[in-house]
Design a protein around this motif. Structure first.
Motif, PDB file in Angstrom:
ATOM      1  N   MET B   1       0.811  -1.220   0.000  1.00  0.00           N
ATOM      2  CA  MET B   1       0.000   0.000   0.000  1.00  0.00           C
ATOM      3  C   MET B   1       0.849   1.278   0.000  1.00  0.00           C
ATOM      4  O   MET B   1       0.345   2.369  -0.032  1.00  0.00           O
ATOM      5  CB  MET B   1      -0.904  -0.021   1.232  1.00  0.00           C
ATOM      6  N   ALA B   2       2.187   1.113   0.031  1.00  0.00           N
ATOM      7  CA  ALA B   2       3.045   2.291   0.115  1.00  0.00           C
ATOM      8  C   ALA B   2       4.081   2.275  -1.007  1.00  0.00           C
ATOM      9  O   ALA B   2       4.241   1.270  -1.686  1.00  0.00           O
ATOM     10  CB  ALA B   2       3.756   2.306   1.459  1.00  0.00           C
ATOM     11  N   VAL B   3       4.777   3.418  -1.151  1.00  0.00           N
ATOM     12  CA  VAL B   3       5.872   3.483  -2.117  1.00  0.00           C
ATOM     13  C   VAL B   3       7.022   2.617  -1.585  1.00  0.00           C
ATOM     14  O   VAL B   3       7.413   2.754  -0.431  1.00  0.00           O
ATOM     15  CB  VAL B   3       6.357   4.939  -2.299  1.00  0.00           C
ATOM     16  N   LYS B   4       7.503   1.711  -2.406  1.00  0.00           N
ATOM     17  CA  LYS B   4       8.546   0.794  -1.945  1.00  0.00           C
ATOM     18  C   LYS B   4       9.670   0.721  -2.960  1.00  0.00           C
ATOM     19  O   LYS B   4       9.482   1.074  -4.112  1.00  0.00           O
ATOM     20  CB  LYS B   4       7.966  -0.615  -1.784  1.00  0.00           C
ATOM     21  N   VAL B 228       2.773   9.981   7.031  1.00  0.00           N
ATOM     22  CA  VAL B 228       2.668   8.918   6.022  1.00  0.00           C
ATOM     23  C   VAL B 228       2.950   9.491   4.630  1.00  0.00           C
ATOM     24  O   VAL B 228       3.724   8.920   3.856  1.00  0.00           O
ATOM     25  CB  VAL B 228       1.265   8.249   6.074  1.00  0.00           C
ATOM     26  N   ASN B 232       6.412   8.696   2.273  1.00  0.00           N
ATOM     27  CA  ASN B 232       6.278   8.147   0.923  1.00  0.00           C
ATOM     28  C   ASN B 232       6.835   9.106  -0.128  1.00  0.00           C
ATOM     29  O   ASN B 232       7.389   8.673  -1.146  1.00  0.00           O
ATOM     30  CB  ASN B 232       4.823   7.775   0.638  1.00  0.00           C
TER      31      ASN B 232
END
Lengths: 119, 288
Positions: B1-4, B228, B232
């Motif tokens: 669900m996040a920038v990785k 959050v 990100n």
């Protein structure tokens, strides 16, 4: 049941994580530390099986606390829970310092529990 | 669900072990020469010249390559040669994982495709900024990621307004701010009305009602949203080659007259239209 200590300066994140832990049936929360220094104290007093710790906190930050925790307690299992998980250098630094995994914010309950159960 | 980044995606999904990832990163560190090391290996500069440039960097806020050119140690053509060689010989994390035996070449292709699909939701869309703003791509990405997080994390429907340069920001019920430092210096602010604050709190706490929550908790949820988004943004910035550090978030209770943009900063305001009486804005104070 495995005991989990939540370390985050954010009340709302601590509540989210403690709810996920309480609803899991596998884990129980032993409290909430608001920074790295409190985490070190509570690791000693509460003896948790797992520590879920933020990186970006006022006072002692998560990576500084992680450095101390792994020296003070060789059995400690720390998972970093952070909005900075996607920053490659931060992620790598956490793993090299001894974190078992890094969970990125925003997180989902299933993802958190899957990682905790693998420890 | 996040920038990785790709290595994180693999470890989070138990596709490679943390030990294998560390081994692959160590291999990358050995193989991927830094600019100075590459320039030495190509015979363009000496170790002593690199040390001289590093010392000069202490008093000059410049990248090593630009400084080497400015000091007359490298020509611009030589600098471009070095950068090209760095790019052409770069060992990517996926290749490093194959080399350390953690992945097969076939699995790497499959996981790269899965990773691309996972991150497709964070591919930036173009947002127009007024005038000439330094590091405009970073701030466009920041606004775009904020919009995406409003949809995904807060589950709010909205219409983004046109970005404007401002000298004063209108007052609002509360604001949560985070200072960004590193290659760029700025203050990121989310301004919310009382009703939007409650919507943020419901989404962050995953509760149907927050009417009985103390103000401290409600404000904390807006700060967490800022945390959050900025984390990100820092992740996305690092993919763009921009180092961005974040600091713990703070709350601001602006006076009725509004908030002045500090001297030496450019103020950008991105209105976020949610509904009548529901004022939300993204504000960025960028240090000139």
């Amino acid at each position: 049941m495995k005991k989990v200590l939540v370390v985050d300066d954010s009340l709302s994140v601590a509540r989210q994580l403690e709810k996920i832990i309480a609803d899991s049936g596998d884990f129980t929360s032993v409290g909430h530390a608001k920074n790295g220094a409190e985490a070190i104290k509570m690791n000693h007093t509460e003896n948790p099986d797992i520590i879920c710790m933020d990186m970006n906190m006022p006072g002692m930050d998560g990576l500084t606390a992680l450095r101390s925790l792994v020296v003070l307690d060789k059995d400690v299992k720390v998972v970093m829970v952070t909005s900075l998980g996607g920053v490659g250098d931060k992620f790598t630094e956490a793993l090299k310092l001894g974190a078992k995994n890094v969970i990125s914010k925003p997180f989902e309950a299933d993802n958190v529990l899957q990682i905790l159960r693998e420890l | 669900m996040a920038v990785k980044f790709f290595g994180q995606f693999l470890v989070e999904n138990s596709l490679v072990s943390r030990e294998a990832l560390i081994k692959a990163i160590d291999l990358q560190d050995q193989k991927n020469l830094k600019l100075g090391e590459m320039a030495i290996s190509m015979g363009y500069v000496t170790q002593t010249e690199i040390e001289r440039a590093h010392n000069a960097q202490m008093s000059k806020d410049m990248k090593l390559g630009d400084l080497l050119v400015e000091m007359g140690i490298l020509t611009l053509n030589q600098l471009n040669d070095v950068i090209t060689r760095q790019k052409n010989t770069h060992l990517y994390i996926g290749e490093a994982l194959v080399l350390v035996g953690a992945l097969s070449a076939e699995k790497l292709q499959q996981y790269l495709a899965d990773f691309k699909a996972d991150q497709a939701q964070y591919v930036s869309e173009r947002i127009e900024l007024p005038g000439s703003i330094a590091n405009n791509l970073v701030w466009e990405m920041t606004a775009d990621l904020t919009y995406k997080m409003i949809t995904r994390v807060l589950d709010l429907q909205f219409r983004p307004g046109k970005c404007q340069t401002v000298t004063t920001v209108d007052s609002n019920f509360m604001m949560a701010a985070m200072d960004l430092s590193g290659d760029v210096e700025a203050r990121y602010i989310i301004s919310v009305s009382e009703a939007i604050q409650k919507s943020v709190a419901k989404a962050i706490l995953r509760e149907d009602t927050v009417d009985d929550e103390p103000l401290e908790v409600l404000e904390d949820t807006v700060m967490e949203f800022v945390n959050v988004v900025c984390g990100n943004v820092a992740a996305k910035a690092s993919q763009m080659g921009v180092i961005m550090e974040i600091n713990p978030p703070v709350t601001i209770h602006p006076p009725a007259t509004g908030l002045s943009v500090p001297t030496g900063h450019t103020g950008l305001c991105f209105p976020i239209h949610i509904g009548e009486d529901n004022k939300m804005e993204l504000i960025i104070f960028i240090k000139s």
